[in-house]
Design an enzyme around this catalytic site. Sequence first.
Site, PDB file in Angstrom:
ATOM      1  N   CYS A   2       0.736  -1.217  -0.048  1.00  0.00           N
ATOM      2  CA  CYS A   2      -0.052   0.127  -0.047  1.00  0.00           C
ATOM      3  C   CYS A   2       0.937   1.871  -0.145  1.00  0.00           C
ATOM      4  CB  CYS A   2      -1.225   0.243   1.192  1.00  0.00           C
ATOM      5  SG  CYS A   2      -2.231  -1.451   1.133  1.00  0.00           S
ATOM      6  N   ARG A  27       4.428  -0.101  -5.347  1.00  0.00           N
ATOM      7  CA  ARG A  27       3.459  -0.635  -2.964  1.00  0.00           C
ATOM      8  C   ARG A  27       2.584  -1.015  -3.420  1.00  0.00           C
ATOM      9  NH1 ARG A  27       6.488   1.832   0.260  1.00  0.00           N
ATOM     10  NH2 ARG A  27       5.912   1.425   2.040  1.00  0.00           N
ATOM     11  N   TRP A  71      -2.681  -2.420  -1.782  1.00  0.00           N
ATOM     12  CA  TRP A  71      -2.009  -4.416  -1.398  1.00  0.00           C
ATOM     13  C   TRP A  71      -3.085  -4.871  -0.700  1.00  0.00           C
ATOM     14  CZ3 TRP A  71      -0.997  -8.057   0.714  1.00  0.00           C
ATOM     15  CH2 TRP A  71       0.125  -9.450   0.032  1.00  0.00           C
ATOM     16  N   ASN A  97      -1.509   2.462   5.738  1.00  0.00           N
ATOM     17  CA  ASN A  97      -0.751   1.226   4.398  1.00  0.00           C
ATOM     18  C   ASN A  97      -0.646   0.624   6.930  1.00  0.00           C
ATOM     19  OD1 ASN A  97       1.599  -0.189   4.204  1.00  0.00           O
ATOM     20  ND2 ASN A  97       2.718   1.004   4.102  1.00  0.00           N
ATOM     21  N   GLY A  98      -0.788  -1.046   6.492  1.00  0.00           N
ATOM     22  CA  GLY A  98      -0.128  -1.603   7.475  1.00  0.00           C
ATOM     23  C   GLY A  98      -1.260  -2.592   8.497  1.00  0.00           C
ATOM     24  N   GLU A 452      17.767 -16.991  -8.262  1.00  0.00           N
ATOM     25  CA  GLU A 452      17.435 -16.010  -8.024  1.00  0.00           C
ATOM     26  C   GLU A 452      16.154 -16.039  -9.467  1.00  0.00           C
ATOM     27  OE1 GLU A 452      16.936 -13.741  -6.275  1.00  0.00           O
ATOM     28  OE2 GLU A 452      15.956 -11.608  -8.221  1.00  0.00           O
ATOM     29  N   LYS A 456      12.739 -14.675 -10.368  1.00  0.00           N
ATOM     30  CA  LYS A 456      12.602 -13.705 -11.458  1.00  0.00           C
ATOM     31  C   LYS A 456      11.719 -14.711 -12.956  1.00  0.00           C
ATOM     32  CE  LYS A 456      13.292 -11.124  -9.604  1.00  0.00           C
ATOM     33  NZ  LYS A 456      14.305 -11.023  -9.134  1.00  0.00           N
ATOM     34  N   GLU A 459       7.772 -14.678 -11.268  1.00  0.00           N
ATOM     35  CA  GLU A 459       7.265 -13.894 -10.851  1.00  0.00           C
ATOM     36  C   GLU A 459       6.729 -12.694 -11.655  1.00  0.00           C
ATOM     37  OE1 GLU A 459      10.593 -11.019  -9.362  1.00  0.00           O
ATOM     38  OE2 GLU A 459       8.883 -10.389  -7.437  1.00  0.00           O
ATOM     39  N   HIS A 475      17.550 -36.285  -6.482  1.00  0.00           N
ATOM     40  CA  HIS A 475      16.810 -36.963  -5.966  1.00  0.00           C
ATOM     41  C   HIS A 475      14.871 -36.511  -5.771  1.00  0.00           C
ATOM     42  CE1 HIS A 475      21.177 -37.990  -4.073  1.00  0.00           C
ATOM     43  NE2 HIS A 475      21.196 -36.699  -4.638  1.00  0.00           N
ATOM     44  N   LYS A 574       5.604  -4.113  -4.068  1.00  0.00           N
ATOM     45  CA  LYS A 574       7.402  -3.935  -3.622  1.00  0.00           C
ATOM     46  C   LYS A 574       7.671  -4.524  -2.758  1.00  0.00           C
ATOM     47  CE  LYS A 574      11.427  -2.582  -5.385  1.00  0.00           C
ATOM     48  NZ  LYS A 574      11.989  -3.349  -6.765  1.00  0.00           N
TER      49      LYS A 574
HETATM   50  O1  M6R Z   1      13.032  -4.724   0.291  1.00  0.00           O
HETATM   51  P1  M6R Z   1      13.194  -6.410   0.480  1.00  0.00           P
HETATM   52  O2  M6R Z   1      15.028  -6.354   0.283  1.00  0.00           O
HETATM   53  O3  M6R Z   1      13.840  -6.331   1.987  1.00  0.00           O
HETATM   54  O4  M6R Z   1      12.519  -6.573  -0.168  1.00  0.00           O
HETATM   55  C1  M6R Z   1      12.288  -8.706   0.096  1.00  0.00           C
HETATM   56  C2  M6R Z   1      11.368  -9.273  -0.482  1.00  0.00           C
HETATM   57  O5  M6R Z   1      10.316  -9.166  -1.235  1.00  0.00           O
HETATM   58  C3  M6R Z   1      12.428  -9.152  -2.341  1.00  0.00           C
HETATM   59  O6  M6R Z   1      13.661  -9.023  -2.702  1.00  0.00           O
HETATM   60  C4  M6R Z   1      11.315  -9.645  -3.681  1.00  0.00           C
HETATM   61  O7  M6R Z   1      11.633 -11.342  -3.193  1.00  0.00           O
HETATM   62  C5  M6R Z   1      12.069  -9.319  -5.149  1.00  0.00           C
HETATM   63  N1  M6R Z   1      11.064  -7.931  -5.460  1.00  0.00           N
HETATM   64  C6  M6R Z   1      11.128 -10.127  -6.062  1.00  0.00           C
HETATM   65  O8  M6R Z   1      11.979  -9.682  -7.404  1.00  0.00           O
END
Ligand code: M6R
Length: 579
Positions: A2, A27, A71, A97-98, A452, A456, A459, A475, A574
């Site tokens: 949010c 956000r 969000w 937000n929260g 990673e 990517k 997502e 395994h 984000k």
């Molecule tokens: O802001 P942060 O690095 O703490 O965020 C952690 C994860 O939410 C963040 O790395 C997330 O996995 C990525 N946006 C994915 O691409």
Amino acid sequence: MCGIFGYCGRRKAAPILVEGLRHLEYRGYDSFGIAVANDGITVQKKQGKISLGGADLSGIKGTMGIGHTRWATHGVPNDQNAHPHLDCPGKIAVVHNGIIENYAALKRELQDRGHTFCSETDTEVIPHLLEEAFQGDLAAAVEKVIPRLEGSYALLVVAAGCPEMVAARKRSPLVLGVGDRAFLAASDVTPILEHTERVVYLEDGDVASVSTKGIVIRQGEANVERPVQRIDWSLAEVKKGGFPHYMQKEIYEQPEVFSATIRTLRDEETPRMLEGIQGVTLVACGTSYHAALLCRYLIEEHCGIPARVELASEFKYYTLPGGDLVVGVSQSGETADTLAAIEKARMHNHPTLAITNVLGSTITRLADHTLYMRAGPEISVAATKSFIAELAVFFHLVDRLSGGKLEPALGSGHLAIGEALLQDLSPAVELCMGARSMFFVGRGPFYPLALEGALKMKEISYIHAEGYAAGEIKHGPFALLSPETPVVALCPPGPAFPAMFSNIKEMKARGTPMVVIGAGGNQELEEVSDVFIPLPGGGLVSHILASTTLLQLLAYHTAVALGRDVDQPRNLAKSVTVE
Ligand code: M6R
């Protein structure tokens, strides 16, 4: 999670609020809304993204207002659940937000006293509580209500006929902008940059009263001063600058981000707390967790320091190893689980270090010491340049702690990224875009990169992708291999090469289409690959940086080819500010 934004100045508030929310949309983008205060309160809110339109701003008068991009946590994304929320007479508006954890009990209590609710949100209890507490002084009403709220909040409140906007925070970020005859409030600095570089970060428990005359901040009974800080991010950095997507722009910024981070850290002293450390525990989530996993290989091999890496969301269930330095890694500096991990470490008297990209973020105020990466604002939900910047911080630390073992490679890392940016990945994209499921595999430091790469891919393209340690794939996951399940294998030169090469051949023998990333010139490796992607650079550091970039581009181009919303993938946000 949010985004909230408020404006108080001399210009028409509505278009400024909507423009500010566009910057915050990364956000959360389930719905958006604004409330402008004048003699009454005018509200516009709508399910969906701002870009989908639907906000009729014509005729909204008033020079002070608040806005929200959501969000969803409590209640589906629809018009009713969109913020702002109002009290019964529609005279007080709130964006939040929260999460208000005790909202159900408060709601029952308020309903028993005759209040009518219009949404399923936790937030809506706040305007109704304010309705009861408000006696002409809005800040005083907020001060009276917040002790009743359990959980986390960044709040903005306006009331009909009231000349001030009130801001309050507890465990959710909130920053004020100090402009020229205009004041702003926002979840982060991105919408503020348009107006001013001067900001004030609120502390937990602060209640700020913002009017055209200025800002007054109170903490409990007392007025408090918070320093005005200058942001060194520019407005250009939060714009797309000719790229079709922020993600592509941010991937292309990586050579400079890597160099800038190394350059700046070189000029700083190594934090004292690192001298003579006996052990380190790294805690993080998502992409930052993968960067930390990779760091573990380097720190143990080159510095001889035992390193442990934990998912921040699981850290609360573990017993802390005695004496370890606890390092929280978070691009945003606001990830709830990472903050909780640092808090736990502090409670157990461990020294704490934060690695973050965001000046003034909550983690910087919790940890004993902060190291900043220099990624600049990262707008795309998928983390790319911040991962490279995190790696830069780790490479730098490993170099310092190992007496310069990585040094020669650090000065040229940007070149390997630059070369990777030039690769044509279309044959690999073609192969991946038809898949329903994929694997990414690697060994040693390339195993976290496989994780990673898979993150990517899944997502932003929505193709199911799993990262695996190449040695583990026999395994169990081997059962899933088929001609419809491509595998992306990271096979750089190095000690793991022979085992990795064997794994590739074993997978190929099951008819699995293989996309192999490896150094050019090995005919056998190229022959076993369905698509071979030559890996630029020489040496571990540049191979890590180039592989990262290639995996990001592979995910990006696959998602674009599939017509996905690259920068704002479904269901994500984000900054994950709730546990
Ligand atoms: O802001 P942060 O690095 O703490 O965020 C952690 C994860 O939410 C963040 O790395 C997330 O996995 C990525 N946006 C994915 O691409």
